[in-house]
Design a protein around this motif. Structure first.
Motif, mmCIF file in Angstrom:
data_model
loop_
_atom_site.group_PDB
_atom_site.id
_atom_site.type_symbol
_atom_site.label_atom_id
_atom_site.label_comp_id
_atom_site.label_asym_id
_atom_site.label_seq_id
_atom_site.Cartn_x
_atom_site.Cartn_y
_atom_site.Cartn_z
ATOM 1 N N ARG A 1 73.793 71.999 28.994
ATOM 2 C CA ARG A 1 73.572 73.185 28.250
ATOM 3 C C ARG A 1 74.078 73.084 26.721
ATOM 4 O O ARG A 1 73.510 73.712 25.937
ATOM 5 C CB ARG A 1 74.406 74.409 28.959
ATOM 6 N N ALA A 2 75.065 72.486 26.379
ATOM 7 C CA ALA A 2 75.632 72.166 25.229
ATOM 8 C C ALA A 2 74.463 71.288 24.379
ATOM 9 O O ALA A 2 74.235 71.648 23.283
ATOM 10 C CB ALA A 2 76.801 71.363 24.953
ATOM 11 N N ASP A 3 74.130 70.277 24.875
ATOM 12 C CA ASP A 3 73.116 69.428 24.225
ATOM 13 C C ASP A 3 71.835 70.415 23.829
ATOM 14 O O ASP A 3 71.428 70.384 22.781
ATOM 15 C CB ASP A 3 72.583 68.530 25.229
ATOM 16 N N ILE A 4 71.522 71.128 24.673
ATOM 17 C CA ILE A 4 70.102 71.967 24.648
ATOM 18 C C ILE A 4 70.655 73.266 23.503
ATOM 19 O O ILE A 4 69.757 73.469 22.479
ATOM 20 C CB ILE A 4 69.882 72.822 25.976
ATOM 21 N N GLU A 5 71.732 73.811 23.547
ATOM 22 C CA GLU A 5 72.114 74.563 22.488
ATOM 23 C C GLU A 5 72.171 73.994 21.153
ATOM 24 O O GLU A 5 71.542 74.537 20.125
ATOM 25 C CB GLU A 5 73.397 74.803 22.896
ATOM 26 N N TRP A 6 72.420 72.735 21.095
ATOM 27 C CA TRP A 6 72.693 72.060 19.825
ATOM 28 C C TRP A 6 71.150 71.878 19.351
ATOM 29 O O TRP A 6 70.830 72.052 18.005
ATOM 30 C CB TRP A 6 73.570 70.800 19.923
ATOM 31 N N GLU A 7 70.490 71.394 20.100
ATOM 32 C CA GLU A 7 69.033 71.215 19.888
ATOM 33 C C GLU A 7 68.511 72.395 19.486
ATOM 34 O O GLU A 7 67.552 72.567 18.327
ATOM 35 C CB GLU A 7 68.243 70.493 20.932
ATOM 36 N N ALA A 8 68.523 73.506 20.048
ATOM 37 C CA ALA A 8 67.738 74.995 19.786
ATOM 38 C C ALA A 8 68.390 75.402 18.532
ATOM 39 O O ALA A 8 67.629 76.299 18.081
ATOM 40 C CB ALA A 8 68.022 75.706 21.165
ATOM 41 N N SER A 9 69.609 74.949 18.287
ATOM 42 C CA SER A 9 69.946 75.844 16.942
ATOM 43 C C SER A 9 69.402 75.057 15.655
ATOM 44 O O SER A 9 69.823 75.624 14.811
ATOM 45 C CB SER A 9 71.680 75.644 16.946
ATOM 46 N N ARG A 10 68.888 73.648 15.863
ATOM 47 C CA ARG A 10 68.347 72.975 14.878
ATOM 48 C C ARG A 10 67.038 73.856 13.972
ATOM 49 O O ARG A 10 66.479 74.718 14.695
ATOM 50 C CB ARG A 10 67.978 71.556 15.092
ATOM 51 N N PRO A 11 67.205 73.950 12.807
ATOM 52 C CA PRO A 11 66.133 74.729 11.900
ATOM 53 C C PRO A 11 64.732 74.016 12.399
ATOM 54 O O PRO A 11 64.844 72.849 12.890
ATOM 55 C CB PRO A 11 66.314 74.634 10.623
ATOM 56 N N PHE A 12 63.490 74.814 12.309
ATOM 57 C CA PHE A 12 62.356 74.380 12.607
ATOM 58 C C PHE A 12 61.830 72.999 11.808
ATOM 59 O O PHE A 12 60.993 72.474 12.259
ATOM 60 C CB PHE A 12 61.380 75.436 12.614
ATOM 61 N N TRP A 13 62.318 73.183 10.637
ATOM 62 C CA TRP A 13 61.848 71.879 9.813
ATOM 63 C C TRP A 13 62.665 70.599 9.991
ATOM 64 O O TRP A 13 62.247 69.740 9.328
ATOM 65 C CB TRP A 13 61.994 72.584 8.209
ATOM 66 N N ASP A 14 63.645 70.597 10.907
ATOM 67 C CA ASP A 14 64.443 69.427 11.135
ATOM 68 C C ASP A 14 63.654 68.543 12.212
ATOM 69 O O ASP A 14 63.865 69.071 13.307
ATOM 70 C CB ASP A 14 65.851 69.891 11.554
ATOM 71 N N ASP A 15 62.934 67.854 11.736
ATOM 72 C CA ASP A 15 61.791 66.943 12.689
ATOM 73 C C ASP A 15 62.482 65.563 12.866
ATOM 74 O O ASP A 15 62.594 64.934 12.052
ATOM 75 C CB ASP A 15 60.633 66.722 11.655
ATOM 76 N N PRO A 16 62.937 65.346 13.960
ATOM 77 C CA PRO A 16 63.689 63.782 14.484
ATOM 78 C C PRO A 16 62.576 62.875 14.190
ATOM 79 O O PRO A 16 63.146 61.621 13.827
ATOM 80 C CB PRO A 16 63.986 64.077 15.716
ATOM 81 N N ASP A 17 61.338 63.131 14.332
ATOM 82 C CA ASP A 17 60.504 62.046 13.928
ATOM 83 C C ASP A 17 60.381 61.483 12.632
ATOM 84 O O ASP A 17 59.499 60.583 12.026
ATOM 85 C CB ASP A 17 58.931 62.437 14.476
ATOM 86 N N ARG A 18 60.703 62.256 11.633
ATOM 87 C CA ARG A 18 60.691 62.093 10.150
ATOM 88 C C ARG A 18 61.743 61.423 9.579
ATOM 89 O O ARG A 18 61.872 61.423 8.355
ATOM 90 C CB ARG A 18 60.386 63.345 9.347
ATOM 91 N N ARG A 19 62.494 60.809 10.379
ATOM 92 C CA ARG A 19 63.639 60.265 9.929
ATOM 93 C C ARG A 19 63.457 58.837 9.723
ATOM 94 O O ARG A 19 62.721 58.038 10.077
ATOM 95 C CB ARG A 19 64.794 60.397 10.535
#
Length: 78
Positions: free
Chosen positions: A60-78
């Motif tokens: 649940r902590a993993d998902i809460e961290w992921e869900a709290s990221r802003p929509f523009w924070d794209d992991p594919d753009r790094r």
């Protein structure tokens, strides 16, 4: 410069500007769609039950961290 050359040059410049504007607009639309997709995926992840999270190997902590990221924070753009 004669009128024909001036008109031809103006037309080519306008065409290049239109292509550039169309390309820019296409990139903006693509980015907005990606941001919408990320926001939707993060909401869906946040709505999974603890049993479902266990099935996919996430806490649940993993998902809460992921869900709290802003929509523009794209992991594919790094």
């Amino acid at each position: 410069m004669n009128t024909q050359k001036l008109t031809s040059h103006s037309f080519q410049s306008a065409r290049a500007a239109n292509l550039s504007a169309a390309s820019l607009l296409s990139q903006v639309v693509q980015t907005l769609r990606r941001w919408n997709q990320l926001a939707r995926q993060r909401r869906q992840l946040a709505s999974l039950s603890d049993e479902m999270l266990k099935d996919i190997g996430r806490s649940r902590a993993d998902i809460e961290w992921e869900a709290s990221r802003p929509f523009w924070d794209d992991p594919d753009r790094r």
